[in-house]
Write a protein that holds these residues in place. Structure first.
Motif, mmCIF file in Angstrom:
data_model
loop_
_atom_site.group_PDB
_atom_site.id
_atom_site.type_symbol
_atom_site.label_atom_id
_atom_site.label_comp_id
_atom_site.label_asym_id
_atom_site.label_seq_id
_atom_site.Cartn_x
_atom_site.Cartn_y
_atom_site.Cartn_z
ATOM 1 N N THR A 156 3.599 15.347 -8.808
ATOM 2 C CA THR A 156 4.613 15.593 -7.778
ATOM 3 C C THR A 156 4.016 15.420 -6.392
ATOM 4 N N LEU A 157 2.832 15.983 -6.166
ATOM 5 C CA LEU A 157 2.198 15.815 -4.851
ATOM 6 C C LEU A 157 1.852 14.354 -4.614
ATOM 7 N N ARG A 158 1.275 13.697 -5.607
ATOM 8 C CA ARG A 158 0.897 12.280 -5.437
ATOM 9 C C ARG A 158 2.122 11.435 -5.108
ATOM 10 N N GLN A 159 3.238 11.706 -5.761
ATOM 11 C CA GLN A 159 4.472 10.969 -5.472
ATOM 12 C C GLN A 159 4.921 11.234 -4.036
ATOM 13 N N THR A 160 4.821 12.479 -3.599
ATOM 14 C CA THR A 160 5.191 12.827 -2.221
ATOM 15 C C THR A 160 4.268 12.124 -1.233
ATOM 16 N N LEU A 161 2.964 12.077 -1.535
ATOM 17 C CA LEU A 161 2.020 11.378 -0.657
ATOM 18 C C LEU A 161 2.447 9.916 -0.502
ATOM 19 N N ARG A 162 2.808 9.297 -1.601
ATOM 20 C CA ARG A 162 3.163 7.872 -1.579
ATOM 21 C C ARG A 162 4.503 7.627 -0.915
ATOM 22 N N GLU A 163 5.453 8.518 -1.137
ATOM 23 C CA GLU A 163 6.778 8.347 -0.515
ATOM 24 C C GLU A 163 6.711 8.460 1.002
ATOM 25 N N ARG A 164 5.852 9.320 1.491
ATOM 26 C CA ARG A 164 5.785 9.556 2.940
ATOM 27 C C ARG A 164 4.791 8.644 3.649
ATOM 28 N N ALA A 165 4.059 7.856 2.890
ATOM 29 C CA ALA A 165 3.114 6.921 3.517
ATOM 30 C C ALA A 165 3.897 5.801 4.185
ATOM 31 N N PRO A 166 3.451 5.373 5.357
ATOM 32 C CA PRO A 166 4.161 4.273 6.018
ATOM 33 C C PRO A 166 4.003 2.984 5.213
ATOM 34 N N ALA A 167 5.018 2.168 5.309
ATOM 35 C CA ALA A 167 4.947 0.870 4.627
ATOM 36 C C ALA A 167 3.833 0.058 5.265
ATOM 37 N N PRO A 168 3.086 -0.676 4.446
ATOM 38 C CA PRO A 168 2.023 -1.494 5.041
ATOM 39 C C PRO A 168 2.627 -2.532 5.967
ATOM 40 N N SER A 169 1.959 -2.748 7.079
ATOM 41 C CA SER A 169 2.474 -3.741 8.014
ATOM 42 C C SER A 169 2.241 -5.127 7.421
ATOM 43 N N PRO A 170 3.219 -5.975 7.574
ATOM 44 C CA PRO A 170 3.065 -7.319 6.990
ATOM 45 C C PRO A 170 1.952 -8.085 7.677
ATOM 46 N N ALA A 171 1.351 -8.964 6.910
ATOM 47 C CA ALA A 171 0.290 -9.808 7.476
ATOM 48 C C ALA A 171 0.924 -10.745 8.482
ATOM 49 N N PRO A 172 0.221 -11.023 9.569
ATOM 50 C CA PRO A 172 0.807 -11.936 10.554
ATOM 51 C C PRO A 172 0.990 -13.326 9.934
ATOM 52 N N LEU A 173 2.098 -13.927 10.331
ATOM 53 C CA LEU A 173 2.371 -15.279 9.834
ATOM 54 C C LEU A 173 1.409 -16.259 10.483
ATOM 55 N N PRO A 174 0.953 -17.245 9.719
ATOM 56 C CA PRO A 174 0.051 -18.229 10.328
ATOM 57 C C PRO A 174 0.813 -19.046 11.375
ATOM 58 N N GLN A 175 0.120 -19.329 12.421
ATOM 59 C CA GLN A 175 0.713 -20.117 13.500
ATOM 60 C C GLN A 175 0.557 -21.601 13.184
ATOM 61 N N ARG A 176 1.659 -22.317 13.342
ATOM 62 C CA ARG A 176 1.585 -23.768 13.153
ATOM 63 C C ARG A 176 1.082 -24.411 14.430
#
Length: 181
Positions: A156-176
């Motif tokens: 239950t605690l581990r699930q709560t830790l994961r639910e409240r963790a911020p979403a990982p920021s997406p990797a920057p898109l490569p510049q053309r």
């Protein structure tokens, strides 16, 4: 030296490599999970015949886990507080075990003093035996008390830790590169 080092730190500020830029909800789960794994590893190694030092080391890593969860409890609420209560029960048992083992050892060491009357040595031996019986009873209760940390409370605690963790920021898109003229 402490004051000078702290004043220097305040003037400089954190280094660029400092983890201070990581949001607490991103950093806390890894810290708590690592400390939980340490507790599990030490607890799995415990057997009724384990030396008192093994139980004491488990108590120390249990304290580290407890203090980490207590620190972050305002962020995670009841699941954190529930696990803390279970850790307190384990630490109490392990603390009583440590006290009983130390008391028995101290009485054993004192009993060899040449100036003690035989009755005093006898009483010390009886008292040491009671402490040893208490330690054995606590070791017998250990699996039951430790089991309260595993399973649903931890999940239950581990699930709560994961639910409240911020979403990982997406990797920057490569510049053309710009089109060639």
């Amino acid at each position: 030296r402490l004051t000078a080092a702290f004043a220097d730190f305040v003037r400089r500020g954190p280094t660029r490599r400092a983890a201070g830029h990581v949001p607490v909800l991103a950093a806390a789960p890894a810290l708590i999970e690592a400390r939980y794994r340490a507790v599990r590893a030490k607890a799995r190694a415990i057997a009724p015949q384990s030396p008192p030092a093994d139980y004491h080391r488990l108590r120390i890593v249990g304290k580290r886990l407890r203090y980490a969860i207590e620190f972050f409890a305002p962020l995670y609420g009841p699941p954190a507080l529930d696990l803390v209560a279970r850790l307190v029960a384990l630490q109490d048992l392990l603390g009583e075990h440590q006290d009983a083992c130390v008391a028995a050892d101290e009485l054993r060491a004192l009993s060899v003093a040449p100036s003690l009357p035989p009755l005093a040595v006898f009483v010390m031996g009886q008292t040491a035996a009671r402490y040893q019986q208490q330690a054995a009873a606590l070791r017998a209760r250990f699996p039951e008390v430790y089991a309260e940390l595993r399973g649903a409370p931890w999940k239950t605690l581990r699930q709560t830790l994961r639910e409240r963790a911020p979403a990982p920021s997406p990797a920057p898109l490569p510049q053309r590169p710009p089109p060639a003229p």
